[in-house]
Write a protein that holds these residues in place. Structure first.
Motif, PDB file in Angstrom:
ATOM      1  N   UNK A  83      17.295 -35.160  34.803  1.00  0.00           N
ATOM      2  CA  UNK A  83      17.525 -36.558  34.392  1.00  0.00           C
ATOM      3  C   UNK A  83      16.377 -37.440  34.879  1.00  0.00           C
ATOM      4  N   UNK A  84      15.970 -37.226  36.138  1.00  0.00           N
ATOM      5  CA  UNK A  84      14.893 -38.052  36.692  1.00  0.00           C
ATOM      6  C   UNK A  84      13.583 -37.823  35.938  1.00  0.00           C
ATOM      7  N   UNK A  85      13.423 -36.633  35.377  1.00  0.00           N
ATOM      8  CA  UNK A  85      12.204 -36.341  34.598  1.00  0.00           C
ATOM      9  C   UNK A  85      12.359 -36.762  33.138  1.00  0.00           C
ATOM     10  N   UNK A  86      13.421 -37.493  32.872  1.00  0.00           N
ATOM     11  CA  UNK A  86      13.679 -38.067  31.548  1.00  0.00           C
ATOM     12  C   UNK A  86      13.845 -37.005  30.466  1.00  0.00           C
ATOM     13  N   UNK A  87      14.517 -35.899  30.817  1.00  0.00           N
ATOM     14  CA  UNK A  87      14.790 -34.855  29.821  1.00  0.00           C
ATOM     15  C   UNK A  87      15.692 -35.433  28.735  1.00  0.00           C
ATOM     16  N   UNK A  88      15.500 -35.041  27.460  1.00  0.00           N
ATOM     17  CA  UNK A  88      16.317 -35.594  26.386  1.00  0.00           C
ATOM     18  C   UNK A  88      17.809 -35.294  26.584  1.00  0.00           C
ATOM     19  N   UNK A  89      18.646 -36.214  26.089  1.00  0.00           N
ATOM     20  CA  UNK A  89      20.095 -36.068  26.255  1.00  0.00           C
ATOM     21  C   UNK A  89      20.585 -34.742  25.669  1.00  0.00           C
ATOM     22  N   UNK A 234      12.063 -32.823  19.001  1.00  0.00           N
ATOM     23  CA  UNK A 234      11.825 -33.367  20.345  1.00  0.00           C
ATOM     24  C   UNK A 234      10.779 -32.581  21.121  1.00  0.00           C
ATOM     25  N   UNK A 235      10.143 -31.638  20.429  1.00  0.00           N
ATOM     26  CA  UNK A 235       9.079 -30.869  21.094  1.00  0.00           C
ATOM     27  C   UNK A 235       7.799 -30.982  20.264  1.00  0.00           C
ATOM     28  N   UNK A 236       7.266 -32.208  20.135  1.00  0.00           N
ATOM     29  CA  UNK A 236       6.128 -32.403  19.239  1.00  0.00           C
ATOM     30  C   UNK A 236       4.881 -31.652  19.685  1.00  0.00           C
ATOM     31  N   UNK A 237       4.766 -31.351  20.976  1.00  0.00           N
ATOM     32  CA  UNK A 237       3.557 -30.640  21.426  1.00  0.00           C
ATOM     33  C   UNK A 237       3.749 -29.117  21.382  1.00  0.00           C
ATOM     34  N   UNK A 247      17.506 -24.658  14.243  1.00  0.00           N
ATOM     35  CA  UNK A 247      16.471 -25.701  14.231  1.00  0.00           C
ATOM     36  C   UNK A 247      16.302 -26.225  15.653  1.00  0.00           C
ATOM     37  N   UNK A 248      16.423 -25.299  16.611  1.00  0.00           N
ATOM     38  CA  UNK A 248      16.375 -25.680  18.027  1.00  0.00           C
ATOM     39  C   UNK A 248      15.228 -24.981  18.735  1.00  0.00           C
ATOM     40  N   UNK A 249      14.689 -25.648  19.741  1.00  0.00           N
ATOM     41  CA  UNK A 249      13.698 -25.010  20.606  1.00  0.00           C
ATOM     42  C   UNK A 249      14.417 -24.498  21.855  1.00  0.00           C
ATOM     43  N   UNK A 250      13.971 -23.333  22.314  1.00  0.00           N
ATOM     44  CA  UNK A 250      14.653 -22.649  23.410  1.00  0.00           C
ATOM     45  C   UNK A 250      14.028 -23.045  24.759  1.00  0.00           C
ATOM     46  N   UNK A 251      14.642 -24.013  25.423  1.00  0.00           N
ATOM     47  CA  UNK A 251      14.132 -24.465  26.724  1.00  0.00           C
ATOM     48  C   UNK A 251      14.384 -23.396  27.798  1.00  0.00           C
ATOM     49  N   UNK A 252      15.474 -22.656  27.638  1.00  0.00           N
ATOM     50  CA  UNK A 252      15.892 -21.736  28.702  1.00  0.00           C
ATOM     51  C   UNK A 252      15.107 -20.432  28.757  1.00  0.00           C
ATOM     52  N   UNK A 253      14.562 -20.005  27.614  1.00  0.00           N
ATOM     53  CA  UNK A 253      13.893 -18.705  27.538  1.00  0.00           C
ATOM     54  C   UNK A 253      12.889 -18.521  28.686  1.00  0.00           C
ATOM     55  N   UNK A 254      12.958 -17.390  29.323  1.00  0.00           N
ATOM     56  CA  UNK A 254      12.093 -17.027  30.457  1.00  0.00           C
ATOM     57  C   UNK A 254      12.404 -17.806  31.741  1.00  0.00           C
ATOM     58  N   UNK A 255      13.519 -18.536  31.711  1.00  0.00           N
ATOM     59  CA  UNK A 255      13.958 -19.221  32.929  1.00  0.00           C
ATOM     60  C   UNK A 255      15.245 -18.600  33.450  1.00  0.00           C
ATOM     61  N   UNK A 478       8.640 -30.359  30.284  1.00  0.00           N
ATOM     62  CA  UNK A 478       9.141 -31.434  31.154  1.00  0.00           C
ATOM     63  C   UNK A 478       8.022 -32.364  31.604  1.00  0.00           C
ATOM     64  N   UNK A 479       6.817 -31.801  31.720  1.00  0.00           N
ATOM     65  CA  UNK A 479       5.683 -32.583  32.242  1.00  0.00           C
ATOM     66  C   UNK A 479       5.042 -33.456  31.176  1.00  0.00           C
ATOM     67  N   UNK A 480       5.435 -33.241  29.908  1.00  0.00           N
ATOM     68  CA  UNK A 480       4.799 -33.985  28.815  1.00  0.00           C
ATOM     69  C   UNK A 480       5.307 -35.430  28.796  1.00  0.00           C
ATOM     70  N   UNK A 481       4.384 -36.372  28.701  1.00  0.00           N
ATOM     71  CA  UNK A 481       4.773 -37.807  28.658  1.00  0.00           C
ATOM     72  C   UNK A 481       5.292 -38.165  27.273  1.00  0.00           C
TER      73      UNK A 481
END
Ligand code: HEM
Length: 481
Positions: A83-89, A234-237, A247-255, A478-481
């Motif tokens: 949340x503090x890193x402003x991750x999307x809802x 939400x993952x333009x980069x 139509x989803x990007x996998x944030x969890x993969x490899x974590x 997460x580090x992307x502005x």
């Protein structure tokens, strides 16, 4: 007894090692000292800039290395940290319930047995409700190098919008014995497809599907673990990979998820109990070992029921591998060697849950924990039975892809369950806790008469939290502005 495999079966799992944080694939056996920095994010944009520099300069250690790294840096994040890193809802909502709610959610506290002396309102800082931990920076090095590594990272915190809330120092003793005196970290699962599983001899029962410990790979059920996601837009980069057929990007993969518990050990109380209760040194040693399930050297009671085959000699790697190559059923169906209630028979019952050995093995394989802990505090000198007031214990860390099915199940339904495996009113004799503060019963099966022990508590919980260990690409996201 199942035979140790000399050659592991070939694996068709291709782990994306360059994207997986190193602590998942390795316990860094050569880096015996660790420092854990618990951080709060005060300025998100500065913290993101810091994260970008860590990733750009390859400070965060990945699981892909040719030679052993001289130091290792891993980074875990709490739900509050996301949340503090402003991750999307959408991303925040897609994490597992237990991670979102956290370890101290009241219903969860009850299930984990964290009440009385273990209740969160008695925990140390930074675990009081007025403090929020966002990040955990894990630094590992040799004893000689740890100070410099720590200094280098601490200097980066303030200027990068990060506040240091607390620090823990852990180490693996030279003889690998935790404070009660027992060789620890012998039984570890090996992740199918990992360098460890490819290069070292692994007992068949320790070779576990990658999806039990890393998101994005098949687990023991033949399924992919549930994974946190973000909508493609939400993952333009394009930091993250596409979750197939969505139509989803996998944030969890490899974590993966990382569970942390700081557990204080009352070593003087432990020694006093055995000294006061048993008259000979041999009986004391046997009874202590009965509640663990192994002798201090690590030799399992199932293989060596009468005496520690090594005594004070240190085990070599072959001895340790053989010492984990056992099942309970064939040698010890009634617990005469290793009591059902002992710590290791509860935390991994192998083939001995109920009547059906193959179902039991299946169930045990779905509850394995990849332990990455370290001891903290100086040892209590040998023979001392009065407490010296110094803090000491275990910084328990474990990695699992499904906190509910793995860590929480083991803690609730095995460690703390009074009726575990047909027992009557017994909890884990080493790390269990009686809610009303009364003595805990442990039955040591024996012929002609079993022996009943009335144990005080030997451990107290001082803090803990659930973290996520993102992949390097998820950290980039997460580090992307
Ligand atoms: C101060 C607290 C603790 C101490 C001193 C302790 C000590 C030990 C020792 C001496 C062993 C045997 C060595 C080995 O097989 O690796 C062991 C094994 C193990 N412990 Fe603990 N432990 C503690 C807390 C916990 C907790 C809280 C859990 C999980 C909820 C846990 C899970 C395990 C597991 C999964 C094994 C391996 C069992 C096997 O596969 O045979 N331990 N522990």
């Amino acid at each position: 007894m199942p035979s140790a495999e000399t050659k592991n079966p070939p694996s068709d799992i291709a782990l994306d090692l360059s994207d997986i944080q190193g602590i998942i694939a390795s316990g860094y056996g050569h880096l015996s000292h660790s420092r854990y920095l618990f951080l709060q994010i005060e300025e998100a944009s500065k913290a993101k800039g810091w994260l970008r520099s860590l990733l750009r300069d390859r400070h965060i250690t990945s699981s892909l290395w040719g030679e052993k790294p001289p130091t290792a840096v891993n980074l875990a994040v709490t739900y509050a940290g996301l949340q503090a890193l402003e991750a999307p809802a959408e991303l925040l909502q897609s994490f597992s319930k237990e991670f979102i709610e956290g370890m101290t959610e009241p219903n969860r506290t009850r299930q984990l047995g964290d009440f009385g002396i273990n209740a969160p309102d008695r925990w140390e800082q930074p675990w009081q409700p007025d403090t929020t931990v966002d990040l955990l920076l894990i630094l590992q090095a040799t004893a000689a190098d740890l100070g410099a590594l720590d200094d280098a990272y601490r200097a980066q915190l303030g200027p990068n919008g990060l506040k240091l809330l607390a620090v823990e120092t852990g180490y693996i003793p030279v003889d690998s014995r935790e404070h009660f005196g027992f060789h620890d970290s012998i039984s570890q699962p090996a992740i199918e497809g990992s360098p460890k599983a490819e290069k070292t001899r692994i007992n068949a029962q320790d070779l576990i599907k990658a999806g039990e410990f890393i998101l994005g790979y098949l687990n023991e059920d033949g399924n992919y673990p549930s994974t946190p996601t973000v909508p493609v837009a939400q993952d333009p980069t394009h930091s993250l990979s596409l979750l197939p057929q969505t139509a989803l990007k996998d944030f969890g993969r490899n974590g993966s998820y990382l569970v942390y518990r700081k557990i204080a050990q009352d070593v003087a109380g432990f020694r006093r109990y055995f000294q006061d209760t048993f008259s000979t040194p041999e009986e004391r040693l046997l009874m202590m070992s009965k509640i663990v399930g192994r002798w201090p050297s690590g030799a399992p009671l199932v293989q060596a029921p009468d005496a520690d085959p090594l005594g004070d000699r240190l085990p070599d790697n072959d001895f340790l591998a053989n010492s984990n190559d056992f099942a309970y059923g064939p040698e010890d169906p009634q617990g005469f060697r290793c009591p059902f209630s002992s710590h290791i028979r509860r935390t991994n019952p192998r083939d001995s849950l109920g009547q059906d050995a193959s179902e039991s093995i299946k169930s045990s394989r779905r509850r394995r924990l990849l332990r990455r802990g370290a001891v903290y505090g100086d040892p209590l000198p040998e023979g001392v039975i009065e407490d010296d007031g110094q803090p000491r214990g275990l910084l328990f860390f474990c990695i699992n892809a499904n906190i509910r099915r793995q860590f929480e199940f083991v803690q609730q339904s095995w460690v703390n369950a009074p009726t575990f495996n047909g027992l009557y009113d017994e909890r884990d004799p080493l790390v269990g806790y009686n809610p009303d503060g009364s003595l805990r019963t442990a039955i040591v099966p024996k012929e002609p008469l079993s022996q009943s022990l009335s144990l005080p508590n030997f451990v107290t919980l001082k803090g803990g939290a659930y973290f996520f260990l993102p992949s390097l690409s998820a950290l980039t996201f997460l580090a992307t502005e």
